[in-house]
Design a protein around this motif. Structure first.
Motif, PDB file in Angstrom:
ATOM      1  N   GLY A 170       0.837  -1.208   0.000  1.00 32.23           N
ATOM      2  CA  GLY A 170       0.000   0.000   0.000  1.00 32.23           C
ATOM      3  C   GLY A 170       0.868   1.253   0.000  1.00 32.23           C
ATOM      4  O   GLY A 170       0.656   2.186  -0.781  1.00 32.23           O
ATOM      5  N   LEU A 171       1.882   1.264   0.865  1.00 35.94           N
ATOM      6  CA  LEU A 171       2.793   2.406   0.971  1.00 35.94           C
ATOM      7  C   LEU A 171       3.514   2.652  -0.354  1.00 35.94           C
ATOM      8  O   LEU A 171       3.628   3.795  -0.838  1.00 35.94           O
ATOM      9  CB  LEU A 171       3.800   2.134   2.083  1.00 35.94           C
ATOM     10  N   VAL A 172       3.989   1.515  -0.943  1.00 35.57           N
ATOM     11  CA  VAL A 172       4.679   1.631  -2.229  1.00 35.57           C
ATOM     12  C   VAL A 172       3.749   2.272  -3.251  1.00 35.57           C
ATOM     13  O   VAL A 172       4.140   3.192  -3.976  1.00 35.57           O
ATOM     14  CB  VAL A 172       5.145   0.238  -2.710  1.00 35.57           C
ATOM     15  N   ALA A 173       2.516   1.815  -3.260  1.00 35.97           N
ATOM     16  CA  ALA A 173       1.559   2.356  -4.236  1.00 35.97           C
ATOM     17  C   ALA A 173       1.382   3.858  -4.027  1.00 35.97           C
ATOM     18  O   ALA A 173       1.368   4.638  -4.995  1.00 35.97           O
ATOM     19  CB  ALA A 173       0.219   1.638  -4.102  1.00 35.97           C
ATOM     20  N   ILE A 174       1.297   4.272  -2.755  1.00 33.35           N
ATOM     21  CA  ILE A 174       1.125   5.707  -2.481  1.00 33.35           C
ATOM     22  C   ILE A 174       2.307   6.495  -3.026  1.00 33.35           C
ATOM     23  O   ILE A 174       2.159   7.486  -3.751  1.00 33.35           O
ATOM     24  CB  ILE A 174       0.965   5.943  -0.960  1.00 33.35           C
ATOM     25  N   PHE A 175       3.518   6.022  -2.719  1.00 39.33           N
ATOM     26  CA  PHE A 175       4.724   6.725  -3.162  1.00 39.33           C
ATOM     27  C   PHE A 175       4.791   6.807  -4.678  1.00 39.33           C
ATOM     28  O   PHE A 175       5.050   7.872  -5.243  1.00 39.33           O
ATOM     29  CB  PHE A 175       5.987   6.027  -2.617  1.00 39.33           C
TER      30      PHE A 175
END
Ligand code: ADP
Ligand code: MG
Lengths: 280, 476
Positions: B67-72
Motif C-alpha cells: 500500500g505504501l509503495v503504491a502511495i509513493f
C-alpha cells in the motif's frame, strides 16, 4: 637599412627563460620609426613572448628594450611598471586571442582606452563627482575621438552594442581601434589577421597602412599570413626557436634559405640543398 | 571603405519573441515520461519500502507494505505529470533563460523578466518616500506603525550596505567577504568619537566614512594582489580580525560588553525629547516617540540615496568605467595604461566609505554597539543581497534587500496559518528552509541575479541594455 638610422624600438640581447625553456635567446633587432615591422616565425618561436616583454607583461631575464621618443630621449621599457608602458612610453598592443571588454559597448571600450587623460580631466574623480571642472568637455572630445575610430573601422552603426556581440573580424578591428585610442607611438599587433577571411584581411592591410600614413604611429606586427607580410611591411625579423635567423626587407627575407628551411622544417645541413633547389 | 560594409556589420540581434517557439503541451509524451518515473520509483522502492522487518522474539518477519509503495509511486507519477504541465505554461517559458543565452551571444536579448519597467524606479522611490505616511494611514496610528517604520529603517540600512558593496563586487568584480569590517569601523568611530569627545553625529558621519575608507585602503593594499578564491578568503579573515580586535582591545572598545549610551540622533541640534528645547517644543507640535523614528527613517533614506547617486555618477566617470573594465578583463586594462592596483583600491575605499556611513547610522540608531553585531553572517547577508539582486544593478540590489531582509519578517505575520496547520505551527521555523528553496530557485531561473542586464554608461544613438550573457563577474 632605414631602421638602423632612426629606430623607434631598439631591442638588445633580449633573453627570456621560463625555467629551463629558453623562449627568446639573445635577440637584438630595431624597428624603424614610421615603419611597419613584421615579426614572423613558426608557432612557438617566441613572438608573443617578445611582445609580452615589450609591453611589460613579462620582465625579461636579460637584455634591454629601449623606446626612442621623437625628441631623441630613451625610455627603458623593461624598467617601467606594466601599466605605465602604455601611458608614459606610448606603446599599445592587441592580443593574439582577442581581449575586449565584451560586456561593455563598443563605444565604452574606446572610452576606457582614454582612461588616463579622462582621469586627469575629471580631477582624479574628485571634481568629476561634484560636477565641476572640464570633464564634460573632455568626455565629448573623447567621444569625438572614438567616433573617428569607429568611422575608420566601420563600426559606427554598432557603437551601442556590446563588444561581445560583434562578429570576429569586427572584434579584431575594434581591438586595434581601442589600442589606437591611447594615441601610441608604437602599436604592437599580435596576429591581427588570424581568422579573417581574404576580404577582411585585405581591409586590415588598408587600415594598417592608413594608420601609418595618418598618425605618428609605427607598427610592430606578428603575422603568419605571408601575403600580408610581404604586402605591407617595410622590414621583417624572423624568429625560430627564440633565435633571430634573419632580418631585412621583405624581398631579402623571401629568398633567405634559412627562413625557408625554418618554415619547411628542414635540418640545418639541408638548408644549402633546399636553397639550391629553389634557385636562391 | 564603405561599399562592403553592410555584410559584416549586420548581425541583427533577434528578439526573444522570435526565438521562443510555442510549445504545445504534449500529453502523451508527458504521460509516458511520468510512467517511466513511476516505474523507476517502483523499482527503487522494492528494496527500500516494500518490506519491513519486524522482530518478534527470536524470529524476524517480513511485513509487506505494498500500500505504501503504491502511495509513493502514485505521488511521484502525479508530481512528474504536474511538472510537465507547469513547464508547458507560458509563465515558465518567460521566466526561463532562453537556451540561446548560454550559447549564442547574438540572440541573447534580455527576456521580459530581466527588464525593469520604466516606471519601476519612480514607483519604488515614491513608496520609499511616502512609506511612513502610508503605514500611518494603513495602521491608523503612530504607535501601531512603529514596527513597520522600524522594519523600513532596517531594510534601508541593508539597501545602503548592498549599494556600497555593489561597488566592490558588482562593478569592480572583487569578491569581498569581509565588508562588515567597514560597517564596524563606521559604527565604532561614531560610538567612540561621540562618547569620548562629545562630537555631534553630523561631524562624526564624514569622519566615520573617511576612517572606513582609510581602513579599506590599508586592508586593500596587501589583499588586492590576490585573485578569486584567495581574495575571498583573505577578506573574510580580515572581517573576522576586525571583530576579534574589537572584542579584545578592551581599553578602547570595552570588549564584548560593547559601548552603550551613545548619544541619540538630534534634528540638527534639536534632541527628540519631550521637554523644553526639544524638537517638538521648537516646532510647537505635540511630542511623540515616533518623531525620532521617522527622522531616522528619512536620514537613512537620504544616506542610501546619496550612495546611489554617487555610484550612478561614478559609473559615468572614467574611474567607474575602469572598474567595470577591470571586471571584464584585467590584462586588457593593464595594456591600456590603467593602474589596476589603484583602481581596485579606489573601489575598495569608496565601498568601505559607504559601509562606514551606514555603520555610524547603525550606532546612532541603536545607541549601543557591540562586536557581535558585526559577525560573518552579516557580511554574508549583504553579499547575498548583491548577488541575488543582480551584480552591478542598483535597483536589483534594492529589491534583493527588500526580499532578504523584509521576507523573513513577513513570516512573523503569518499567524493565521495556525488555523490551517494547527496551534503548534510557527512559520518562523521554516525561515531557513524557505531561504534555501529560494536560493535553489534562483540558481535555476536567475543565476545572474534578479536584474541581470547591464545599462551602458554612455551611448551614441540609443541606450541598449546589455544582456548578462556578455557581462563577466570578474575573477578577483
Ligand atoms: N608564461 C610562460 N611560461 C612558460 N612557457 C612559456 C610562457 N609563455 C610562453 N612560453 C613558451 O615560450 C615559447 C614561445 O611561445 P610564444 O611566444 O607564445 O610563441 P609564438 O611565436 O607562437 O607566439 C613556447 O614554447 C611557449 O610554450
Ligand atoms: Mg603567439
Amino acid at each position: 637599412m632605414r631602421w638602423l638610422q632612426d629606430p623607434i624600438l631598439d631591442v638588445q640581447h633580449l633573453t627570456m627563460r621560463f625555467g629551463g625553456l629558453v623562449a627568446i635567446n639573445d635577440l637584438s633587432f630595431q624597428a624603424g620609426r614610421g615603419d611597419i615591422t613584421a615579426l614572423i616565425g613558426p608557432n612557438g618561436a617566441g613572438k608573443t613572448t617578445v611582445f609580452n616583454c615589450i609591453t611589460g607583461f613579462y620582465k625579461p631575464t636579460e637584455g634591454m628594450i629601449a623606446l626612442r621618443k621623437p625628441d631623441g630621449s630613451h625610455m627603458l621599457l623593461e624598467r617601467l611598471p606594466g601599466f605605465s608602458i602604455n601611458w608614459k612610453a606610448k606603446v599599445a598592443r592587441t592580443f593574439q586571442n582577442i581581449r575586449l571588454f565584451s560586456g561593455m559597448t563598443v563605444l565604452e571600450n574606446l572610452l576606457v582606452a582614454q582612461h588616463n587623460s579622462l582621469m586627469i580631466a575629471s580631477g582624479f574623480t574628485f571634481l568629476g563627482v561634484l560636477g565641476i571642472g572640464g570633464y564634460r568637455k573632455a568626455e565629448s572630445d573623447a567621444i569625438e575621438r572614438a567616433k573617428y575610430w569607429l568611422d575608420k573601422i566601420r563600426l559606427t552603426d554598432r557603437a551601442d552594442d556590446p563588444a561581445g556581440d560583434l562578429p570576429y573580424g569586427a572584434q579584431r578591428r575594434l581591438e586595434i581601434a581601442r589600442a589606437m585610442c591611447t594615441d601610441p607611438l608604437l602599436l604592437c599587433l599580435d596576429e591581427p589577421a588570424a581568422g579573417l577571411n581574404p576580404r577582411e584581411s585585405h581591409e586590415l592591410n588598408a587600415l594598417l597602412l592608413s594608420i601609418r600614413k595618418d598618425h605618428a604611429t609605427s607598427i610592430l606586427l606578428i603575422e603568419h599570413d605571408m601575403s600580408v607580410v610581404m604586402e605591407i611591411s617595410d622590414h621583417v625579423v624572423v624568429l625560430d626557436y627564440g633565435t633571430k635567423i634573419s632580418d631585412g626587407s621583405p624581398s631579402e627575407i623571401r629568398s633567405d634559405p634559412r627562413v625557408i628551411a625554418a618554415y619547411l622544417g628542414v635540418a640545418d645541413e639541408e638548408v644549402e640543398q633546399v636553397a639550391s633547389e629553389i634557385g636562391a | 571603405m564603405t561599399a562592403p560594409s553592410t555584410t559584416t556589420t549586420t548581425a541583427p540581434a533577434t528578439t526573444s519573441a522570435d526565438t521562443v517557439v510555442p510549445v504545445r503541451f504534449d500529453f502523451a509524451a508527458a504521460l509516458k515520461d511520468s510512467l517511466k518515473s513511476a516505474a523507476i520509483a517502483f523499482g527503487l522502492s522494492i528494496p527500500i519500502l516494500a518490506f519491513k522487518t519486524d522482530q518478534s522474539g527470536g524470529d524476524i518477519f517480513l511485513t509487506p507494505r505494498w500500500g505504501l509503495v503504491a502511495i509513493f509511486v502514485s505521488i511521484i507519477f502525479g508530481v512528474r505529470l504536474l511538472q510537465h504541465a507547469f513547464m508547458a505554461t507560458k509563465a515558465y517559458r518567460l521566466a526561463t533563460p532562453d537556451p540561446h543565452q548560454a550559447t549564442e551571444a547574438v540572440h541573447a536579448e534580455p527576456n521580459a523578466f530581466q527588464k525593469v519597467s520604466r516606471f519601476g524606479i519612480p514607483f519604488f522611490l515614491g513608496i520609499a518616500i511616502g512609506f511612513p505616511f502610508l503605514i500611518y494611514l494603513i495602521q491608523g496610528g503612530m504607535n501601531e506603525s512603529r514596527y513597520w517604520v522600524d522594519l523600513g529603517i532596517l531594510i534601508l540600512t541593508y539597501v545602503m550596505l548592498g549599494w556600497g558593496l555593489n561597488i566592490v563586487v558588482g562593478l569592480a568584480g572583487l569578491l569581498d567577504l569581509g565588508y562588515v569590517a567597514f560597517y564596524a569601523v563606521g559604527a565604532y568611530s561614531y560610538a567612540l568619537l561621540s562618547t569620548t569627545f562629545g562630537l555631534s553625529f553630523w561631524i562624526c558621519l564624514p569622519v566615520a566614512g573617511i576612517l572606513a575608507a582609510f581602513w579599506g585602503i590599508i586592508l586593500g593594499f596587501p589583499v588586492l594582489r590576490l585573485r578569486g578564491d584567495y581574495l575571498a578568503i583573505v577578506t573574510l579573515a580580515f572581517g573576522e580580525i576586525v571583530r576579534l580586535v574589537l572584542i579584545n582591545w578592551v581599553d578602547l572598545t570595552n570588549g564584548g560588553a560593547g559601548i552603550s549610551s551613545i548619544p541619540r540622533a538630534t534634528f540638527f541640534g534639536l534632541p527628540f525629547t519631550a521637554g523644553e528645547g526639544g524638537f517638538a517644543d521648537f516646532f510647537g507640535i505635540e511630542y511623540h516617540g515616533m518623531q525620532r523614528m521617522i527622522f531616522l527613517y528619512y536620514l537613512i533614506l537620504a544616506l542610501a540615496l546619496l550612495t546611489n547617486f554617487v555610484t550612478m555618477r561614478l559609473r559615468k566617470l572614467p574611474v567607474g568605467r575602469a572598474w567595470e573594465a577591470l571586471r571584464e578583463d584585467e590584462i586588457a586594462c593593464r595594456s591600456l595604461g590603467i593602474n589596476t592596483t589603484n583602481t581596485k583600491l579606489t573601489a575598495f575605499a569608496i565601498g568601505a566609505m559607504f559601509g562606514g556611513f551606514a555603520g555610524s547610522f547603525f550606532a546612532v540608531r541603536q545607541g549601543f554597539v557591540s562586536p557581535e553585531s558585526f559577525n560573518f553572517l552579516e557580511s554574508a547577508i549583504i553579499l547575498a543581497i548583491v548577488v541575488l539582486g543582480g551584480m552591478g544593478s542598483q535597483i536589483g540590489v534594492a529589491i534583493g534587500a527588500v526580499v532578504l531582509v523584509g521576507g523573513p519578517e513577513v513570516l512573523r505575520n503569518l499567524g493565521f496559518l495556525t488555523a490551517i496547520f494547527g496551534a503548534g505551527f510557527d512559520p518562523n521555523e521554516y525561515r531557513l528552509l524557505l531561504f534555501g528553496a529560494g536560493m535553489v530557485a534562483m540558481m535555476v531561473w536567475r543565476p545572474r541575479g534578479l536584474i541581470s542586464e547591464r545599462q551602458p554608461s554612455v551611448f551614441l544613438k540609443e541606450r541598449k541594455a546589455i544582456s548578462s550573457a556578455h557581462v563577466k563577474e570578474g575573477h578577483g
